[in-house]
Design a protein around this motif. Structure first.
Motif, mmCIF file in Angstrom:
data_model
loop_
_atom_site.group_PDB
_atom_site.id
_atom_site.type_symbol
_atom_site.label_atom_id
_atom_site.label_comp_id
_atom_site.label_asym_id
_atom_site.label_seq_id
_atom_site.Cartn_x
_atom_site.Cartn_y
_atom_site.Cartn_z
ATOM 1 N N TYR A 35 0.501 -1.578 0.095
ATOM 2 C CA TYR A 35 -0.347 -0.424 -0.338
ATOM 3 C C TYR A 35 0.788 1.268 -0.334
ATOM 4 C CZ TYR A 35 -3.493 3.195 0.839
ATOM 5 O OH TYR A 35 -3.500 4.825 1.674
ATOM 6 N N SER A 39 1.398 5.352 -4.221
ATOM 7 C CA SER A 39 2.059 6.675 -3.412
ATOM 8 C C SER A 39 3.087 7.099 -4.815
ATOM 9 C CB SER A 39 1.767 7.093 -2.444
ATOM 10 O OG SER A 39 2.716 7.254 -1.780
ATOM 11 N N SER A 101 -12.750 1.195 2.645
ATOM 12 C CA SER A 101 -12.682 2.292 2.085
ATOM 13 C C SER A 101 -10.993 2.780 1.676
ATOM 14 C CB SER A 101 -13.292 3.139 3.939
ATOM 15 O OG SER A 101 -12.042 2.802 4.701
ATOM 16 N N THR A 102 -10.889 1.273 2.156
ATOM 17 C CA THR A 102 -9.439 1.944 0.988
ATOM 18 C C THR A 102 -9.245 1.400 0.477
ATOM 19 O OG1 THR A 102 -8.022 1.614 3.338
ATOM 20 C CG2 THR A 102 -7.260 1.007 1.888
ATOM 21 N N ARG A 105 -11.083 3.705 -2.065
ATOM 22 C CA ARG A 105 -10.103 5.081 -1.772
ATOM 23 C C ARG A 105 -9.742 4.592 -3.184
ATOM 24 N NH1 ARG A 105 -7.873 6.299 3.677
ATOM 25 N NH2 ARG A 105 -10.467 7.290 3.711
ATOM 26 N N THR A 109 -9.102 6.466 -6.982
ATOM 27 C CA THR A 109 -8.157 7.943 -7.106
ATOM 28 C C THR A 109 -7.819 8.109 -8.339
ATOM 29 O OG1 THR A 109 -6.832 9.083 -6.022
ATOM 30 C CG2 THR A 109 -6.576 6.927 -6.237
ATOM 31 N N VAL A 114 -2.043 10.735 -3.808
ATOM 32 C CA VAL A 114 -2.703 11.341 -2.948
ATOM 33 C C VAL A 114 -3.379 9.867 -1.650
ATOM 34 C CG1 VAL A 114 -5.587 11.085 -2.174
ATOM 35 C CG2 VAL A 114 -4.492 12.875 -4.333
ATOM 36 N N LEU A 115 -2.388 9.233 -1.794
ATOM 37 C CA LEU A 115 -2.929 7.647 -0.622
ATOM 38 C C LEU A 115 -1.965 7.642 0.048
ATOM 39 C CD1 LEU A 115 -3.106 4.319 -3.224
ATOM 40 C CD2 LEU A 115 -4.865 6.093 -1.455
ATOM 41 N N ASP A 117 -0.791 9.853 2.831
ATOM 42 C CA ASP A 117 -1.097 9.872 3.798
ATOM 43 C C ASP A 117 -2.838 9.345 4.245
ATOM 44 O OD1 ASP A 117 1.822 11.594 4.167
ATOM 45 O OD2 ASP A 117 0.049 13.361 3.691
ATOM 46 N N LYS A 118 -2.597 8.369 3.230
ATOM 47 C CA LYS A 118 -4.007 7.862 3.724
ATOM 48 C C LYS A 118 -4.050 6.837 3.994
ATOM 49 C CE LYS A 118 -5.831 11.781 1.693
ATOM 50 N NZ LYS A 118 -6.610 12.454 2.828
#
Length: 141
Positions: A35, A39, A101-102, A105, A109, A114-115, A117-118
């Protein structure tokens, strides 16, 4: 290796059980690393760094993410079937909604940066699964 090494240090012997019990955690660590690499996929590709995310490409990263999740739950099933852990370990299935939710996301996206910090959902999933497995081992040995 950390789980088996800790077990060896505490018990004075290496066991197949300790190695097997480390597998779900190892898969979760791999999931978090995967994960976190999402990014950086464009930057990594630009400099020739071949991470799993780069190799899979944007079109298949959701499949890669799902594969880690499925593999995690398969390791739990194997541990229960082989009697390495109690069937209470299936409580880890209750944490699955955290990842939805991940997953959404990532799917929705356009800018993977954007990922960066998510990743809270992935970390919560890791933490809760680890705590459930520890509790099951404490309760049932």
């Amino acid at each position: 290796i950390m789980v088996a090494g800790t077990a060896y240090t505490m018990m004075g012997e290496f066991t197949v059980r300790s190695l097997m019990l480390s597998l779900p955690i190892a898969v979760l660590v791999a999931l978090m690393l995967f994960y976190q690499s999402l990014s950086d996929i464009d930057d990594d590709r630009a400099i020739g760094k071949n991470t799993l995310a780069v190799e899979l490409g944007r079109d298949r990263i959701l499949a890669g993410f799902a594969a880690f999740v499925v593999l995690h739950f398969i390791t739990i099933i194997i541990l229960v079937v082989m009697n390495f852990i109690s069937s209470l370990a299936f409580l880890t299935l209750t944490t699955f909604p955290i990842l939805l939710s991940t997953f959404k996301r990532i799917k929705n996206t356009d800018d993977l940066q954007v990922l960066h910090d998510k990743g809270g959902g992935v970390r919560k999933f890791y933490l809760l699964n680890g705590l459930i497995l520890i509790a099951v081992l404490v309760i049932n040995g």
